[in-house]
Design a protein around this motif. Structure first.
Motif, PDB file in Angstrom:
ATOM      1  N   ARG A  37      33.118  28.570  26.448  1.00 32.30           N
ATOM      2  CA  ARG A  37      34.740  28.098  26.729  1.00 32.30           C
ATOM      3  C   ARG A  37      34.575  27.076  27.368  1.00 32.30           C
ATOM      4  O   ARG A  37      34.145  26.707  28.141  1.00 32.30           O
ATOM      5  N   ALA A  38      36.196  25.813  26.910  1.00 29.77           N
ATOM      6  CA  ALA A  38      35.368  24.715  27.501  1.00 29.77           C
ATOM      7  C   ALA A  38      36.031  24.921  28.885  1.00 29.77           C
ATOM      8  O   ALA A  38      35.149  23.781  29.340  1.00 29.77           O
ATOM      9  N   GLY A  39      36.680  26.159  29.248  1.00 26.10           N
ATOM     10  CA  GLY A  39      37.244  25.941  31.079  1.00 26.10           C
ATOM     11  C   GLY A  39      35.429  26.719  31.481  1.00 26.10           C
ATOM     12  O   GLY A  39      35.918  25.990  33.053  1.00 26.10           O
ATOM     13  N   LEU A  40      34.279  26.722  31.216  1.00 31.55           N
ATOM     14  CA  LEU A  40      33.032  26.477  32.572  1.00 31.55           C
ATOM     15  C   LEU A  40      33.081  25.186  32.601  1.00 31.55           C
ATOM     16  O   LEU A  40      32.455  25.899  34.215  1.00 31.55           O
ATOM     17  N   THR A  41      32.899  24.614  32.017  1.00 28.01           N
ATOM     18  CA  THR A  41      31.818  23.654  32.528  1.00 28.01           C
ATOM     19  C   THR A  41      33.363  22.827  33.834  1.00 28.01           C
ATOM     20  O   THR A  41      32.758  21.851  34.613  1.00 28.01           O
ATOM     21  N   ALA A  42      34.384  23.414  33.942  1.00 29.28           N
ATOM     22  CA  ALA A  42      35.140  22.121  34.415  1.00 29.28           C
ATOM     23  C   ALA A  42      35.281  22.885  35.766  1.00 29.28           C
ATOM     24  O   ALA A  42      35.821  22.489  37.387  1.00 29.28           O
ATOM     25  N   ASP A  43      35.111  24.570  36.158  1.00 32.38           N
ATOM     26  CA  ASP A  43      35.234  25.241  37.877  1.00 32.38           C
ATOM     27  C   ASP A  43      34.157  25.373  37.323  1.00 32.38           C
ATOM     28  O   ASP A  43      33.345  26.412  38.809  1.00 32.38           O
ATOM     29  N   GLY A  44      32.581  25.810  36.418  1.00 30.09           N
ATOM     30  CA  GLY A  44      31.240  25.674  37.261  1.00 30.09           C
ATOM     31  C   GLY A  44      31.590  27.495  37.021  1.00 30.09           C
ATOM     32  O   GLY A  44      29.762  27.607  37.059  1.00 30.09           O
ATOM     33  N   VAL A  45      31.939  27.720  36.930  1.00 36.99           N
ATOM     34  CA  VAL A  45      32.210  29.521  36.241  1.00 36.99           C
ATOM     35  C   VAL A  45      31.844  30.290  35.812  1.00 36.99           C
ATOM     36  O   VAL A  45      32.323  30.065  34.453  1.00 36.99           O
ATOM     37  N   LEU A  46      30.727  31.599  35.807  1.00 28.60           N
ATOM     38  CA  LEU A  46      30.213  32.063  34.444  1.00 28.60           C
ATOM     39  C   LEU A  46      30.666  33.581  34.723  1.00 28.60           C
ATOM     40  O   LEU A  46      29.828  34.054  34.974  1.00 28.60           O
ATOM     41  N   THR A  47      31.501  33.905  33.622  1.00 24.68           N
ATOM     42  CA  THR A  47      32.085  34.903  33.448  1.00 24.68           C
ATOM     43  C   THR A  47      30.949  36.208  33.053  1.00 24.68           C
ATOM     44  O   THR A  47      29.715  35.452  32.274  1.00 24.68           O
ATOM     45  N   ARG A  48      31.048  37.407  32.819  1.00 28.92           N
ATOM     46  CA  ARG A  48      30.336  38.717  32.091  1.00 28.92           C
ATOM     47  C   ARG A  48      30.222  38.488  30.758  1.00 28.92           C
ATOM     48  O   ARG A  48      29.556  38.781  30.098  1.00 28.92           O
ATOM     49  N   GLY A  49      31.916  37.836  30.483  1.00 31.27           N
ATOM     50  CA  GLY A  49      32.188  37.710  28.662  1.00 31.27           C
ATOM     51  C   GLY A  49      31.192  36.654  28.403  1.00 31.27           C
ATOM     52  O   GLY A  49      30.460  36.253  27.751  1.00 31.27           O
ATOM     53  N   ASP A  50      31.306  35.316  29.665  1.00 37.33           N
ATOM     54  CA  ASP A  50      30.635  34.222  28.818  1.00 37.33           C
ATOM     55  C   ASP A  50      28.673  34.551  29.034  1.00 37.33           C
ATOM     56  O   ASP A  50      28.114  34.357  27.914  1.00 37.33           O
ATOM     57  N   PHE A  51      28.631  35.598  29.983  1.00 35.62           N
ATOM     58  CA  PHE A  51      27.078  35.763  29.469  1.00 35.62           C
ATOM     59  C   PHE A  51      26.972  36.614  28.147  1.00 35.62           C
ATOM     60  O   PHE A  51      25.353  36.157  27.815  1.00 35.62           O
ATOM     61  N   ALA A  52      27.400  37.185  28.078  1.00 33.99           N
ATOM     62  CA  ALA A  52      27.311  38.660  27.011  1.00 33.99           C
ATOM     63  C   ALA A  52      27.103  37.658  25.803  1.00 33.99           C
ATOM     64  O   ALA A  52      26.369  37.933  24.709  1.00 33.99           O
ATOM     65  N   VAL A  53      27.810  36.422  25.061  1.00 33.14           N
ATOM     66  CA  VAL A  53      27.977  35.468  24.458  1.00 33.14           C
ATOM     67  C   VAL A  53      26.536  34.270  24.576  1.00 33.14           C
ATOM     68  O   VAL A  53      25.569  35.047  23.571  1.00 33.14           O
ATOM     69  N   LEU A  54      25.830  34.635  25.441  1.00 39.22           N
ATOM     70  CA  LEU A  54      24.883  33.551  25.886  1.00 39.22           C
ATOM     71  C   LEU A  54      23.421  34.471  25.185  1.00 39.22           C
ATOM     72  O   LEU A  54      22.577  33.838  25.185  1.00 39.22           O
ATOM     73  N   LEU A  55      23.614  35.700  25.327  1.00 42.56           N
ATOM     74  CA  LEU A  55      22.501  36.866  25.720  1.00 42.56           C
ATOM     75  C   LEU A  55      22.422  36.984  23.599  1.00 42.56           C
ATOM     76  O   LEU A  55      21.712  37.294  23.148  1.00 42.56           O
ATOM     77  N   ASN A  56      23.714  37.577  23.331  1.00 47.90           N
ATOM     78  CA  ASN A  56      23.660  37.381  21.897  1.00 47.90           C
ATOM     79  C   ASN A  56      23.266  36.042  20.641  1.00 47.90           C
ATOM     80  O   ASN A  56      22.862  36.628  20.250  1.00 47.90           O
ATOM     81  N   ALA A  57      23.246  34.596  21.597  1.00 46.78           N
ATOM     82  CA  ALA A  57      22.660  34.043  20.808  1.00 46.78           C
ATOM     83  C   ALA A  57      21.396  33.629  20.867  1.00 46.78           C
ATOM     84  O   ALA A  57      20.390  33.173  20.448  1.00 46.78           O
TER      85      ALA A  57
END
Length: 88
Positions: A37-57
């Motif tokens: 999501r675009a908000g990741l680079t602004a606050d630098g937080v990697l959520t569990r959902g973001d991590f799931a997206v990365l693992l899938n890719a």
């Protein structure tokens, strides 16, 4: 003893023969961050959902079977819902 050695050799040979099939494709940092999501680079937080997206890719997972139930804390309409289902 001889029989065990033969079985071990055959098992090792079969394991090594299919070893290349389990490798995921090369993934670059830029391609992974493009999935977030675009908000990741602004606050630098990697959520569990973001991590799931990365693992899938990175692992190129196939879609989850129909009827896979999401954990209670994941909203069915969230952008990460499919990724979480695939990991389950």
């Amino acid at each position: 003893m001889h029989k065990r050695l033969i079985i071990l050799t055959v098992a090792l040979s079969l394991t090594l023969a299919f070893c290349g099939l389990a490798q995921a494709a090369e993934v670059t940092e830029d391609s992974l961050f493009g999935l977030l999501r675009a908000g990741l680079t602004a606050d630098g937080v990697l959520t569990r959902g973001d991590f799931a997206v990365l693992l899938n890719a990175a692992a190129e997972l196939t879609p989850a079977p129909e009827g896979t139930v999401l954990p209670a804390d994941v909203a069915p309409g969230s952008p990460e819902a499919d990724a979480v289902k695939n990991l389950l």
